[in-house]
Design an enzyme around this catalytic site. Structure first.
Site, PDB file in Angstrom:
ATOM      1  N   SER A  49     -31.173 -22.552 -23.583  1.00  0.00           N
ATOM      2  CA  SER A  49     -30.116 -22.688 -24.886  1.00  0.00           C
ATOM      3  C   SER A  49     -31.623 -22.807 -25.432  1.00  0.00           C
ATOM      4  O   SER A  49     -32.396 -21.675 -25.380  1.00  0.00           O
ATOM      5  CB  SER A  49     -29.539 -23.996 -24.727  1.00  0.00           C
ATOM      6  OG  SER A  49     -28.264 -23.862 -26.024  1.00  0.00           O
ATOM      7  N   ASP A  51     -20.601 -17.813 -20.751  1.00  0.00           N
ATOM      8  CA  ASP A  51     -21.106 -17.968 -21.952  1.00  0.00           C
ATOM      9  C   ASP A  51     -21.165 -18.342 -23.393  1.00  0.00           C
ATOM     10  O   ASP A  51     -21.123 -16.268 -23.460  1.00  0.00           O
ATOM     11  CB  ASP A  51     -23.191 -18.731 -22.124  1.00  0.00           C
ATOM     12  CG  ASP A  51     -24.206 -19.462 -22.772  1.00  0.00           C
ATOM     13  OD1 ASP A  51     -22.823 -20.635 -23.662  1.00  0.00           O
ATOM     14  OD2 ASP A  51     -25.044 -19.582 -22.758  1.00  0.00           O
ATOM     15  N   HIS A  85     -23.494 -20.994 -19.501  1.00  0.00           N
ATOM     16  CA  HIS A  85     -24.603 -22.480 -20.627  1.00  0.00           C
ATOM     17  C   HIS A  85     -25.541 -22.679 -19.315  1.00  0.00           C
ATOM     18  O   HIS A  85     -25.325 -23.789 -18.601  1.00  0.00           O
ATOM     19  CB  HIS A  85     -24.123 -22.951 -21.387  1.00  0.00           C
ATOM     20  CG  HIS A  85     -25.059 -23.411 -22.442  1.00  0.00           C
ATOM     21  ND1 HIS A  85     -25.251 -21.875 -23.068  1.00  0.00           N
ATOM     22  CD2 HIS A  85     -25.249 -24.443 -23.414  1.00  0.00           C
ATOM     23  CE1 HIS A  85     -26.162 -21.806 -24.019  1.00  0.00           C
ATOM     24  NE2 HIS A  85     -26.877 -23.669 -23.869  1.00  0.00           N
TER      25      HIS A  85
END
Length: 511
Positions: A193, A443, A468
């Protein structure tokens, strides 16, 4: 955007948006309830200190004195950066033992450490040291001695930037290697991320410090005029629609139902009861934001197996949410169906008696600051393709909100000036090497990442069913074959980086 593993995490939806006012009365009603002005939904807001008796991985907690400003010579105070270190499997300098460094996200570093099992599993295989440095202004790594002082105003927060965080990592690893006489030991970066963004950027900005980077779910293209702003919400919406078109339609129609109910004389009281809230609603927006958060996070953690990353969730949680919405008893209202579905996210265990709506989009936290300065990620919601209320990206309103909340003016083009983004294929092909961009197409952040191979050493690993930064999570017996294969490819690429590095070092020393 933990990693994400907040994370990252964190992660972590929107930098900030103000709703347009289309002529359609339904859209107008919907826009009244959409939770505007949110920062991007990474996962770091879920990070929390880990109790020692629940510590899954062994590490030592240390602190390193960092400069507040790496880019000036002003006489400013230093601060203590926390980092986690494990040398249990490290083969040491004589064998050029690698150092695996996870780039800390926007949250408590221990949370990212325990949710990044892949790195811990690789350490014994490669004889690697494991290092988890914490991002400045998060967790315990607070300048000025406390969060209250660090977050006091725009002046004290001004040193909270990605550039300063990367400099922290670079200074820390350089000092650590020198103290261990390990200057020749190669460093491999990991991140998920926002942490994945940092890992890729650090490889580009500090190629002499790290030989490669695994950047998982890293939306380095989610910036001004690169990807369409509606991308994030379209991906979330498609994940629901592919499970059930009626589920998609129910959610899409629920925003106007929320508005209608909220406009009744006792509407807020009735909504509070219907959604089992601990306190009576002050506005419909608070409830809409709570629902939107659930759908967005479900899009991120739509894993194929049960997980406890954000909340205790079943495998394929979106499928379960839609099953609840569609399977509600005959005669159930739209909002009753919505409550049944969202309870999968907020109360899958059935242990929660009432719900707290504490997701405050105006909270004075670190990620809101970053979103109001350099992490400006345009977002919008399309009338035809999104299940969320329609709105356009409105930078003027976004800028006004940031000036109001933090007394700063955003710089939407700074990140791409500092790290690149426009014409990324050309830039990475000619100036980059040894970066893995891994993404799962479920995601919603995948739409802002690198999804195709750029060169032999800038590789995109894309999985149809991935969510994710699932590849950074610990392996489980329930891992599908495609995930096992993805991790095997990542391991092979990292192996090649290290082998090539050692060959070059051997050639250099033999000259």
């Amino acid at each position: 955007m933990a990693s994400p593993t907040v994370a990252f995490l964190l992660v972590l939806l929107i930098t900030t948006v103000i709703l347009s006012s289309p002529s359609s009365s339904l859209v107008s009603q919907q826009s009244n309830v959409f939770p505007s002005n949110n920062p991007p939904r990474f996962l770091g807001k879920h990070s929390h200190p880990i109790k020692s008796n629940h510590q899954q991985y062994r590490y030592e907690t240390r602190y390193f004195s960092q400069l507040l400003d790496h880019f000036s010579f002003s006489d400013l105070p230093t601060f203590q950066q926390r980092y986690l270190i494990n040398t249990e499997h490290w083969v040491g300098p004589s064998l050029l033992g690698p150092i695996f460094l996870y780039c800390g996200n926007e949250g408590d570093i221990e949370w990212f450490a325990v949710n990044t099992g892949f790195v811990w599993e690789l350490a014994p295989r490669f004889g690697a040291m494991v290092l988890f440095p914490e991002h400045r202004y998060y967790g315990e790594s607070m300048p000025y001695g406390s969060k209250e002082e660090a977050y006091k105003n725009a002046t004290t927060l001004s040193y909270l930037t990605a550039e300063q965080a990367l400099a922290d990592f670079a200074v820390l690893i350089t000092d650590l290697k020198r103290n261990l006489s390990a200057e020749g030991c190669p460093v491999v970066l990991f991140g998920g991320s926002y942490g994945g963004m940092l890992a890729s950027w650090m490889r580009l900005k500090y190629p002499h410090i790290a030989i490669g980077a695994l950047a998982s779910s890293a939306p380095i293209l989610q910036f001004d005029d690169i990807v369409p702003p509606e991308t994030f919400y379209n991906i979330v919406s498609n994940s629901f629609k592919r499970e059930s078109s009626s589920c998609f339609d129910t959610i899409k129609n629920s925003w106007s139902a929320l508005t209608s109910e909220g406009q009744r004389e006792d509407g807020l009281e009735q909504l509070s009861k219907a959604f089992h809230l601990c306190r009576e609603l002050k506005s419909v927006n608070d409830l809409a934001n709570w629902l939107e958060s659930a759908y967005s996070y479900l899009g991120m953690v739509n894993y194929p197996y049960p997980s406890n990353f954000l909340m205790p969730l079943p495998g394929h949680p979106i499928k379960e949410v839609c099953r609840k919405i569609d399977g509600s008893p005959d005669g159930s209202s739209i909002l009753e169906r919505i409550f049944n579905g969202v309870s999968i996210y907020y109360n899958y265990t059935g242990d929660v008696d009432c719900f707290q709506l504490d997701d405050d989009p105006h909270g004075m936290d670190g990620w809101n600051w970053q979103a109001c300065t350099e992490m400006v990620m345009p977002m919008s919601s399309d009338r035809n393709t999104s299940m969320f209320p329609t709105y356009d990206w409105d930078y003027s309103a976004y800028q006004e909100r940031c000036r109001r909340d933090f007394q700063v003016t955003p710089r939407p083009r700074w990140i791409t000036t500092e790290f690149g983004g426009h014409d990324i294929e050309h830039v990475l092909k000619f100036f980059g090497s040894n970066i893995i961009f891994s993404n799962g197409l479920l995601d919603p952040w995948s739409g802002g990442s690198v999804l195709k191979n750029i060169s032999e050493t800038i590789v995109a690993l894309v999985t149809e069913e991935g969510a994710h930064h699932i590849d950074l999570r610990a392996s489980t017996p329930e891992d599908p074959d495609w995930l096992v294969e993805q991790r095997a490819t990542e391991i092979k690429l990292i192996e090649d980086w290290l082998d090539n590095y050692r060959k070059k070092m051997k050639t250099t020393f033999n000259m």
